[in-house]
Design a protein around this motif. Structure first.
Motif, mmCIF file in Angstrom:
data_model
loop_
_atom_site.group_PDB
_atom_site.id
_atom_site.type_symbol
_atom_site.label_atom_id
_atom_site.label_comp_id
_atom_site.label_asym_id
_atom_site.label_seq_id
_atom_site.Cartn_x
_atom_site.Cartn_y
_atom_site.Cartn_z
ATOM 1 N N LYS A 173 -8.466 6.184 -6.420
ATOM 2 C CA LYS A 173 -9.903 5.934 -6.521
ATOM 3 C C LYS A 173 -10.361 5.639 -7.948
ATOM 4 N N LEU A 198 0.819 -1.217 0.000
ATOM 5 C CA LEU A 198 0.000 0.000 0.000
ATOM 6 C C LEU A 198 0.851 1.265 0.000
ATOM 7 N N LEU A 241 -8.644 2.491 -9.447
ATOM 8 C CA LEU A 241 -9.076 1.285 -8.743
ATOM 9 C C LEU A 241 -10.441 0.831 -9.226
ATOM 10 N N THR A 276 -4.281 5.351 0.517
ATOM 11 C CA THR A 276 -3.951 4.718 -0.761
ATOM 12 C C THR A 276 -5.192 4.553 -1.625
ATOM 13 N N ALA A 277 -6.306 4.192 -1.006
ATOM 14 C CA ALA A 277 -7.555 4.028 -1.758
ATOM 15 C C ALA A 277 -7.990 5.354 -2.369
ATOM 16 N N MET A 319 -4.441 2.400 4.442
ATOM 17 C CA MET A 319 -5.360 1.828 3.456
ATOM 18 C C MET A 319 -6.263 2.907 2.852
ATOM 19 N N GLN A 334 0.410 -0.652 -5.294
ATOM 20 C CA GLN A 334 -0.637 -0.083 -4.448
ATOM 21 C C GLN A 334 -1.991 -0.699 -4.789
ATOM 22 N N LEU A 388 -4.585 -2.988 -2.532
ATOM 23 C CA LEU A 388 -6.001 -2.646 -2.349
ATOM 24 C C LEU A 388 -6.905 -3.791 -2.778
ATOM 25 N N ARG A 389 -6.572 -4.430 -3.899
ATOM 26 C CA ARG A 389 -7.397 -5.548 -4.376
ATOM 27 C C ARG A 389 -7.304 -6.731 -3.405
#
Length: 382
Positions: free
Chosen positions: A93, A44, A96, A88-89, A85, A52, A56-57
């Protein structure tokens, strides 16, 4: 209490300690090891976006296991993991969601769409992508009717207090809207801050809201903050005039028929019975560990009915911690969820069911079950 008297209770820059105890809900599954959590954090925090996204996945595929592992990991605080988390999300965004949608991973999009730790914008973006690949699954996601429970950092709490203390009306309104929008997250953070109590923060915020009624309600309406307007229309510490202004806004928006069963938790001083726990810590833990299902259910019901006083008593006990209590009680609550909620309904403990339905500490599956029971109580079948 006058405006200046209320504000003297809090100060613009309060040193806030990071949370040391784990008051998060118990998550059942196969938790990550400490080593796996550190490896995930490394992904992350990587400088490479592909790593990253990989991290996340991985989280989205096994959120329960990762969260439980983070709670048990002694190498890093669980709050630090959540912070990494979320950062990074938010930084990834768009990419992702596009990547998940391209892979057709509907379950990952559903998780993002329902995750209360992410922004409404993030939720809605995921929901739109999910609707494109699986409309039925998107339609199955319940409408948000309660306030969000996004985590609040110490810095955010200090900023809120600064706004509430400001001499500028516009800053006060910003603080009031933030207080209303994330009441539950704020209550959780303030509960571990020795320099500030929930009652003090709530009193200051209510004072600001009452002195800026039209402006605060106007901003909530302009921003289309439906759950927040429901909160303002029902929060018992606000005046009937503020309730009326919020309800008028909801009527204009065509949302009044969707008034939720419960909008807010009363401050601790209002929920506590008499400051004396109804059951001794030793007996409570013994009952929660019993092999007799009825004994366990009775202990959980007693714990929920007298939550504030019992937690206060445990916090002063040299032999037990609130973390241990919550873990044991919430595990029993999940295991015996249907019977406990049904028993509370038969006992007429509506306030306890309301507490379960919105408390950030309670696992979401139980919250939804309690909310359904409340709605059934409000609209009984004919």
């Amino acid at each position: 209490m006058k405006k200046n008297q209320t504000r003297s209770l809090i100060h613009a820059k309060i040193p806030v300690k990071q949370r040391e105890e784990n008051n998060s809900p118990l998550v059942v599954g196969n938790p990550y090891s400490g080593e796996q959590i550190l490896q995930l954090i490394s992904l992350l925090q990587s400088e490479k976006q592909e790593e990253q996204l990989k991290g996340l996945r991985e989280f989205l595929n096994r959120p329960n296991d990762v969260i439980q592992g983070a709670l048990e990991c002694t190498e890093v605080p669980d709050r630090y993991f959540v912070k990494v988390m979320l950062e990074t999300a938010n930084e990834n965004k768009e990419t992702l969601i596009s990547e998940i949608a391209e892979d057709g991973a509907a379950h990952e999009l559903k998780f993002i769409a329902q995750c209360s730790f992410l922004s409404s914008e993030f939720n809605n973006h995921a929901l739109e992508a999910l609707r494109d690949i699986n409309p039925d699954l998107a339609d199955s996601i319940p409408e948000q009717t309660l306030l969000r429970s996004a985590p609040v950092t110490g810095e955010e709490l200090n900023e809120l207090v600064g706004h509430l203390n400001s001499e500028l009306a516009e800053d006060q309104v910003i603080g009031a809207v933030e207080f209303i929008s994330n009441y539950h997250g704020l209550v959780l953070e303030v509960s571990v801050v020795p320099e500030l109590t929930v009652t003090e923060l709530t009193s200051a915020a209510v004072d600001v809201i009452e002195h800026n009624q039209e402006e605060v309600i106007g901003v909530l309406e302009e921003m289309n903050l439906i759950p927040e307007l429901h909160f303002a229309s029902e929060f018992e510490l606000l005046s009937t005039e503020t309730h009326a202004l919020a309800k008028e806004a909801l009527i204009r928006m065509g949302e009044l028929e969707h008034v939720p069963i419960i909008a807010a938790e009363a401050p601790k001083s209002k929920r506590a019975n008499d400051g004396i726990a109804s059951i001794e810590p030793e007996l409570l833990f013994e009952n929660l560990s019993s092999q007799d299902e009825e004994v366990v259910i009775g202990a959980v019901v007693e714990y929920l009915k007298d939550y504030d006083d019992i937690v206060e008593s445990i916090s002063h006990s040299p032999d037990y911690t609130v973390t241990e209590l919550n873990s044991k009680a919430f595990q029993a609550l999940v295991t015996h969820m249907d019977k406990i909620i049904e028993k509370l309904a038969l006992m007429g403990e509506i306030e306890v069911l309301q507490f379960i339905s919105f408390s950030i500490l309670i696992p979401q599956s139980v919250r939804l079950k309690a909310l359904k029971k409340l709605k059934d109580h409000e609209n009984p079948k004919k």
